[in-house]
Design a protein around this motif. Sequence first.
Motif, PDB file in Angstrom:
ATOM      1  N   LEU A  35       0.837  -1.201   0.000  1.00  0.00           N
ATOM      2  CA  LEU A  35       0.000   0.000   0.000  1.00  0.00           C
ATOM      3  C   LEU A  35       0.870   1.249   0.000  1.00  0.00           C
ATOM      4  O   LEU A  35       0.613   2.191  -0.760  1.00  0.00           O
ATOM      5  CB  LEU A  35      -0.918   0.000   1.223  1.00  0.00           C
ATOM      6  N   LEU A  36       1.903   1.270   0.826  1.00  0.00           N
ATOM      7  CA  LEU A  36       2.784   2.439   0.891  1.00  0.00           C
ATOM      8  C   LEU A  36       3.499   2.667  -0.432  1.00  0.00           C
ATOM      9  O   LEU A  36       3.571   3.795  -0.924  1.00  0.00           O
ATOM     10  CB  LEU A  36       3.801   2.279   2.017  1.00  0.00           C
ATOM     11  N   HIS A  37       4.011   1.603  -1.028  1.00  0.00           N
ATOM     12  CA  HIS A  37       4.713   1.743  -2.309  1.00  0.00           C
ATOM     13  C   HIS A  37       3.773   2.190  -3.425  1.00  0.00           C
ATOM     14  O   HIS A  37       4.170   2.938  -4.321  1.00  0.00           O
ATOM     15  CB  HIS A  37       5.390   0.427  -2.690  1.00  0.00           C
ATOM     16  N   GLU A  38       2.540   1.760  -3.349  1.00  0.00           N
ATOM     17  CA  GLU A  38       1.567   2.110  -4.386  1.00  0.00           C
ATOM     18  C   GLU A  38       1.036   3.535  -4.242  1.00  0.00           C
ATOM     19  O   GLU A  38       0.816   4.229  -5.233  1.00  0.00           O
ATOM     20  CB  GLU A  38       0.391   1.127  -4.347  1.00  0.00           C
ATOM     21  N   HIS A  39       0.835   3.994  -3.013  1.00  0.00           N
ATOM     22  CA  HIS A  39       0.147   5.271  -2.812  1.00  0.00           C
ATOM     23  C   HIS A  39       1.046   6.436  -2.399  1.00  0.00           C
ATOM     24  O   HIS A  39       0.592   7.574  -2.409  1.00  0.00           O
ATOM     25  CB  HIS A  39      -0.987   5.107  -1.799  1.00  0.00           C
ATOM     26  N   TYR A  40       2.284   6.166  -2.022  1.00  0.00           N
ATOM     27  CA  TYR A  40       3.179   7.274  -1.696  1.00  0.00           C
ATOM     28  C   TYR A  40       3.725   7.843  -2.988  1.00  0.00           C
ATOM     29  O   TYR A  40       4.317   7.133  -3.792  1.00  0.00           O
ATOM     30  CB  TYR A  40       4.324   6.820  -0.777  1.00  0.00           C
ATOM     31  N   ASP A  41       3.544   9.147  -3.188  1.00  0.00           N
ATOM     32  CA  ASP A  41       3.897   9.776  -4.464  1.00  0.00           C
ATOM     33  C   ASP A  41       5.230  10.520  -4.429  1.00  0.00           C
ATOM     34  O   ASP A  41       5.559  11.262  -5.344  1.00  0.00           O
ATOM     35  CB  ASP A  41       2.781  10.716  -4.913  1.00  0.00           C
ATOM     36  N   GLY A  42       5.995  10.333  -3.374  1.00  0.00           N
ATOM     37  CA  GLY A  42       7.294  10.992  -3.281  1.00  0.00           C
ATOM     38  C   GLY A  42       7.242  12.364  -2.644  1.00  0.00           C
ATOM     39  O   GLY A  42       8.264  13.021  -2.480  1.00  0.00           O
ATOM     40  N   GLU A  43       6.066  12.810  -2.276  1.00  0.00           N
ATOM     41  CA  GLU A  43       5.887  14.127  -1.657  1.00  0.00           C
ATOM     42  C   GLU A  43       5.319  13.954  -0.251  1.00  0.00           C
ATOM     43  O   GLU A  43       4.611  13.013   0.036  1.00  0.00           O
ATOM     44  CB  GLU A  43       4.908  14.970  -2.484  1.00  0.00           C
ATOM     45  N   GLY A  44       5.613  14.885   0.596  1.00  0.00           N
ATOM     46  CA  GLY A  44       5.022  14.906   1.935  1.00  0.00           C
ATOM     47  C   GLY A  44       5.529  13.801   2.836  1.00  0.00           C
ATOM     48  O   GLY A  44       6.546  13.156   2.572  1.00  0.00           O
ATOM     49  N   ARG A  45       4.786  13.608   3.893  1.00  0.00           N
ATOM     50  CA  ARG A  45       5.118  12.615   4.910  1.00  0.00           C
ATOM     51  C   ARG A  45       4.104  11.486   4.901  1.00  0.00           C
ATOM     52  O   ARG A  45       3.003  11.634   4.379  1.00  0.00           O
ATOM     53  CB  ARG A  45       5.129  13.262   6.294  1.00  0.00           C
ATOM     54  N   VAL A  46       4.476  10.399   5.556  1.00  0.00           N
ATOM     55  CA  VAL A  46       3.575   9.262   5.741  1.00  0.00           C
ATOM     56  C   VAL A  46       3.389   9.064   7.242  1.00  0.00           C
ATOM     57  O   VAL A  46       4.368   8.860   7.973  1.00  0.00           O
ATOM     58  CB  VAL A  46       4.140   7.971   5.106  1.00  0.00           C
ATOM     59  N   TYR A  47       2.153   9.169   7.691  1.00  0.00           N
ATOM     60  CA  TYR A  47       1.816   8.970   9.097  1.00  0.00           C
ATOM     61  C   TYR A  47       1.108   7.630   9.230  1.00  0.00           C
ATOM     62  O   TYR A  47       0.101   7.390   8.568  1.00  0.00           O
ATOM     63  CB  TYR A  47       0.903  10.086   9.607  1.00  0.00           C
ATOM     64  N   ILE A  48       1.633   6.765  10.095  1.00  0.00           N
ATOM     65  CA  ILE A  48       1.033   5.456  10.320  1.00  0.00           C
ATOM     66  C   ILE A  48       0.556   5.397  11.766  1.00  0.00           C
ATOM     67  O   ILE A  48       1.358   5.479  12.703  1.00  0.00           O
ATOM     68  CB  ILE A  48       2.031   4.320  10.022  1.00  0.00           C
ATOM     69  N   GLU A  49      -0.740   5.274  11.939  1.00  0.00           N
ATOM     70  CA  GLU A  49      -1.366   5.216  13.262  1.00  0.00           C
ATOM     71  C   GLU A  49      -1.424   3.749  13.706  1.00  0.00           C
ATOM     72  O   GLU A  49      -2.016   2.924  13.018  1.00  0.00           O
ATOM     73  CB  GLU A  49      -2.776   5.802  13.198  1.00  0.00           C
ATOM     74  N   THR A  50      -0.795   3.428  14.842  1.00  0.00           N
ATOM     75  CA  THR A  50      -0.702   2.033  15.281  1.00  0.00           C
ATOM     76  C   THR A  50      -1.689   1.671  16.390  1.00  0.00           C
ATOM     77  O   THR A  50      -1.676   0.537  16.875  1.00  0.00           O
ATOM     78  CB  THR A  50       0.726   1.717  15.772  1.00  0.00           C
ATOM     79  N   THR A  51      -2.543   2.589  16.775  1.00  0.00           N
ATOM     80  CA  THR A  51      -3.451   2.369  17.900  1.00  0.00           C
ATOM     81  C   THR A  51      -4.359   1.157  17.710  1.00  0.00           C
ATOM     82  O   THR A  51      -4.652   0.444  18.670  1.00  0.00           O
ATOM     83  CB  THR A  51      -4.320   3.625  18.134  1.00  0.00           C
ATOM     84  N   ASN A  52      -4.803   0.896  16.492  1.00  0.00           N
ATOM     85  CA  ASN A  52      -5.758  -0.190  16.248  1.00  0.00           C
ATOM     86  C   ASN A  52      -5.108  -1.524  15.919  1.00  0.00           C
ATOM     87  O   ASN A  52      -5.810  -2.476  15.563  1.00  0.00           O
ATOM     88  CB  ASN A  52      -6.726   0.209  15.133  1.00  0.00           C
ATOM     89  N   LEU A  53      -3.791  -1.599  16.026  1.00  0.00           N
ATOM     90  CA  LEU A  53      -3.127  -2.887  15.846  1.00  0.00           C
ATOM     91  C   LEU A  53      -3.245  -3.668  17.142  1.00  0.00           C
ATOM     92  O   LEU A  53      -3.090  -3.122  18.225  1.00  0.00           O
ATOM     93  CB  LEU A  53      -1.653  -2.690  15.481  1.00  0.00           C
ATOM     94  N   ARG A  54      -3.513  -4.960  17.014  1.00  0.00           N
ATOM     95  CA  ARG A  54      -3.651  -5.794  18.208  1.00  0.00           C
ATOM     96  C   ARG A  54      -2.348  -6.529  18.471  1.00  0.00           C
ATOM     97  O   ARG A  54      -1.441  -5.983  19.062  1.00  0.00           O
ATOM     98  CB  ARG A  54      -4.826  -6.749  18.047  1.00  0.00           C
ATOM     99  N   GLN A  55      -2.245  -7.724  18.004  1.00  0.00           N
ATOM    100  CA  GLN A  55      -1.047  -8.525  18.235  1.00  0.00           C
ATOM    101  C   GLN A  55       0.014  -8.210  17.193  1.00  0.00           C
ATOM    102  O   GLN A  55      -0.273  -8.188  15.998  1.00  0.00           O
ATOM    103  CB  GLN A  55      -1.395 -10.009  18.188  1.00  0.00           C
ATOM    104  N   LEU A  56       1.238  -7.957  17.649  1.00  0.00           N
ATOM    105  CA  LEU A  56       2.357  -7.715  16.742  1.00  0.00           C
ATOM    106  C   LEU A  56       3.224  -8.971  16.710  1.00  0.00           C
ATOM    107  O   LEU A  56       3.798  -9.355  17.724  1.00  0.00           O
ATOM    108  CB  LEU A  56       3.201  -6.534  17.203  1.00  0.00           C
TER     109      LEU A  56
END
Length: 120
Positions: A35-56
Motif C-alpha cells: 500500500l505504501l509503495h503504491e500510494h506514496y507519491d514521493g511528496e510529503g510525509r507518511v503517518y502510520i497510526e498504530t493504535t488499532n493494531l492488536r497482536q504484533l
Amino acid sequence: MSSNFQVEFKKNNGNLHVSPSGDFDGSAAWELINLLHEHYDGEGRVYIETTNLRQLCPFGCTTFQCRLNRQQLPVERLFFKGEKGADIAPKGSTVIRSLPKHRCRGNCANCTCCQSKKKY
C-alpha cells in the motif's frame, strides 16, 4: 494473511495517513508495504497510526522493517503514531509518542506519565 487485518488510508495536505488494524503478521506487513509503495507519491510525509493494531508478530515487524523500499519511500518521511509504533518503525523513522491524558504536575500518586520527566 491474518483474516482480521485491514488498512485504511487517506491523503491530506500532501501527506499520506495510514491506519492499519488487526494482527500484524508477515502477510499484514507485506500488505502495508505494498500500500505504501503504491500510494506514496514521493511528496510529503507518511503517518502510520498504530493504535488499532492488536497482536504484533515479531516476523511481521522484521518483514516491514527490512522489506520497505527506502529509495521509493525514505524512512525520514515515515512517522509512526501510537504505543506500538516503536516496535514497527524502521531505523531512521520517527515515532511520535502520545501525550498523557491529563496535565500532570508531578504530584499524582503512582503516575506513569511522570516517569518520562525524571532526570537520571
